[in-house]
Design a protein around this motif. Structure first.
Motif, PDB file in Angstrom:
ATOM      1  N   ASN A  50      -7.144  -8.342  -1.987  1.00 30.23           N
ATOM      2  CA  ASN A  50      -6.209  -9.011  -1.075  1.00 30.23           C
ATOM      3  C   ASN A  50      -4.815  -8.393  -1.054  1.00 30.23           C
ATOM      4  O   ASN A  50      -3.822  -9.085  -0.794  1.00 30.23           O
ATOM      5  N   LEU A  51      -4.711  -7.107  -1.314  1.00 27.34           N
ATOM      6  CA  LEU A  51      -3.434  -6.423  -1.135  1.00 27.34           C
ATOM      7  C   LEU A  51      -3.172  -6.232   0.359  1.00 27.34           C
ATOM      8  O   LEU A  51      -4.101  -6.098   1.143  1.00 27.34           O
ATOM      9  N   GLU A  52      -1.894  -6.207   0.724  1.00 29.83           N
ATOM     10  CA  GLU A  52      -1.546  -6.123   2.138  1.00 29.83           C
ATOM     11  C   GLU A  52      -1.846  -4.759   2.759  1.00 29.83           C
ATOM     12  O   GLU A  52      -2.056  -4.648   3.960  1.00 29.83           O
ATOM     13  N   TYR A  53      -1.875  -3.710   1.938  1.00 29.69           N
ATOM     14  CA  TYR A  53      -2.048  -2.363   2.466  1.00 29.69           C
ATOM     15  C   TYR A  53      -3.216  -1.653   1.800  1.00 29.69           C
ATOM     16  O   TYR A  53      -3.537  -1.886   0.634  1.00 29.69           O
ATOM     17  N   THR A 113      -1.139   2.603   8.353  1.00 27.65           N
ATOM     18  CA  THR A 113      -0.398   1.900   7.308  1.00 27.65           C
ATOM     19  C   THR A 113      -0.862   2.219   5.898  1.00 27.65           C
ATOM     20  O   THR A 113      -0.209   1.812   4.935  1.00 27.65           O
ATOM     21  N   HIS A 199       1.399  -4.062  -2.280  1.00 26.66           N
ATOM     22  CA  HIS A 199       1.582  -5.511  -2.212  1.00 26.66           C
ATOM     23  C   HIS A 199       2.995  -5.827  -1.749  1.00 26.66           C
ATOM     24  O   HIS A 199       3.964  -5.240  -2.220  1.00 26.66           O
ATOM     25  N   ARG A 200       3.088  -6.731  -0.800  1.00 24.14           N
ATOM     26  CA  ARG A 200       4.393  -7.190  -0.340  1.00 24.14           C
ATOM     27  C   ARG A 200       4.690  -8.519  -1.005  1.00 24.14           C
ATOM     28  O   ARG A 200       4.052  -9.529  -0.739  1.00 24.14           O
ATOM     29  N   ASN A 202       6.717 -11.971  -2.048  1.00 24.19           N
ATOM     30  CA  ASN A 202       7.488 -12.980  -1.331  1.00 24.19           C
ATOM     31  C   ASN A 202       8.905 -13.096  -1.877  1.00 24.19           C
ATOM     32  O   ASN A 202       9.748 -13.766  -1.291  1.00 24.19           O
ATOM     33  N   ASP A 217       7.324  -3.690   5.545  1.00 26.56           N
ATOM     34  CA  ASP A 217       6.486  -3.740   4.347  1.00 26.56           C
ATOM     35  C   ASP A 217       7.260  -4.142   3.100  1.00 26.56           C
ATOM     36  O   ASP A 217       6.808  -3.924   1.980  1.00 26.56           O
ATOM     37  N   ASN A 222      10.860  -9.493   5.435  1.00 28.12           N
ATOM     38  CA  ASN A 222      10.083 -10.684   5.776  1.00 28.12           C
ATOM     39  C   ASN A 222      10.714 -11.964   5.234  1.00 28.12           C
ATOM     40  O   ASN A 222      10.131 -13.042   5.358  1.00 28.12           O
TER      41      ASN A 222
END
Length: 321
Positions: A50-53, A113, A199-200, A202, A217, A222
């Motif tokens: 579940n990493l964003e990239y 990406t 990973h982005r 929070n 990213d 964000n």
């Protein structure tokens, strides 16, 4: 009689030379070993799911010496001939991809990406040393680029070594040593650091040196900041800008927000900014209204990031007629 003895000496000399040559040939015969390269390590499954990239892998074989056995002191002359299946330059990338997929990395997800992991193989061999046995060695360099092909993880050397004591003629022990050395080299890679870039977070404070490049990213880009600006009298115009005394980020011109009472949300995507250099940046709010003096409020950007809020009430002084 003398002639017969002369020919006898020639025959004896020839036989002696022939025997010596035959003996030398036997001494220099080389054993042929076949090594089956295999991924013997079992990493923690789905640790980095579940990493964003995603990430892509590029492996380059840059060994100066490509012999699989480089040192062999079991005999004074010669060393075994070694064949590997599959070959090193095809085994390493295939095995690493399988290893990374097991850990949950998203391989070859999106070329736009994906990050790039560059691996350079510098050494890959197994040697037999008296008193030690078979000694496997794998050394690689690892470097990571972002999707703009900028280096985010400078080249780092990883190494794996393994020793297996046993017979110098045992291909299975030589194979065991090199496969274990490769597994140890994989475990020497800082996979937590690799996952960090994919990973982005929070929380911007967890990405201290991750720089805003406009790609969305980073946690800073964000981060949603709540803005609430009011004035007396109401109906004043509100503008804002960034002011910096550092070299990483540039000052901005005034940007119009709206009229008071103003309330909304806004992100803070200033190019070149990181959480660590945000202490050098200030947010300025200017409130203006015809017939009244301008008012400017100044906020430390680091505080704005931590509090996720810009809030103020401004009393506008009436201009003298």
């Amino acid at each position: 009689m003398r002639i017969r003895n002369y020919f006898t000496l020639i025959v004896v000399a020839a036989l002696t030379c022939s025997c010596s040559t035959s003996k030398k040939t036997v001494q220099t015969e080389r054993t042929v070993h076949s090594l089956n390269l295999a991924l013997t390590a079992n990493p923690q499954a789905d640790k980095y799911a579940n990493l964003e990239y995603g990430i892509r892998l590029n492996v380059q074989d840059s060994r100066a010496n490509r012999e699989l056995i480089q040192i062999y002191d079991a005999v004074a002359i010669g060393k075994p001939i070694v064949n590997a299946y599959p070959e090193v330059n095809s085994f390493v990338p295939e095995a690493m991809r399988r290893y990374m997929r097991t850990m949950g990395f998203n391989m070859d997800a999106d070329v736009a990406t994906d990050y790039m992991m560059q691996v350079t193989v510098k050494e890959f061999h197994t040697d037999w040393l008296s008193g030690i046995g078979w000694n496997g060695t794998v050394i690689m360099d690892v470097k990571i680029y972002d999707h703009n092909r900028s280096v985010v993880y400078p080249s780092a050397e990883v190494a794996g070594r393994a020793s297996v004591y046993g017979d110098a003629k045992s291909a299975s022990l030589a194979q065991q040593a090199i496969n274990q050395a490769f597994a140890n080299a994989l475990s020497d890679i800082d996979w937590d650091c690799v996952a960090f870039f994919l990973h982005r977070s929070n929380n911007p404070s967890q990405e201290g040196n991750k720089q805003v490049k406009g790609d969305g990213d980073t946690a800073l880009e964000n981060l949603i900041v709540h803005w609430e600006i009011n004035s007396s009298p109401k109906g004043a115009h509100v503008q804002w800008r960034f002011v910096t005394n550092g070299n990483d980020v540039k000052n901005q011109n005034w940007k119009y927000l709206g009229t008071t009472p103003y309330e909304g949300t806004k992100s803070l995507g200033l190019l070149g900014m990181t959480y660590n250099n945000s202490g050098n940046v200030r947010v300025q709010i200017k409130v203006t209204k015809s017939g009244y003096g301008d008012q400017i409020r100044d906020y430390d950007l680091r505080s704005v990031i931590d509090e996720k809020e810009v809030s103020c009430f401004v009393e506008l002084p009436k201009e003298d007629e």
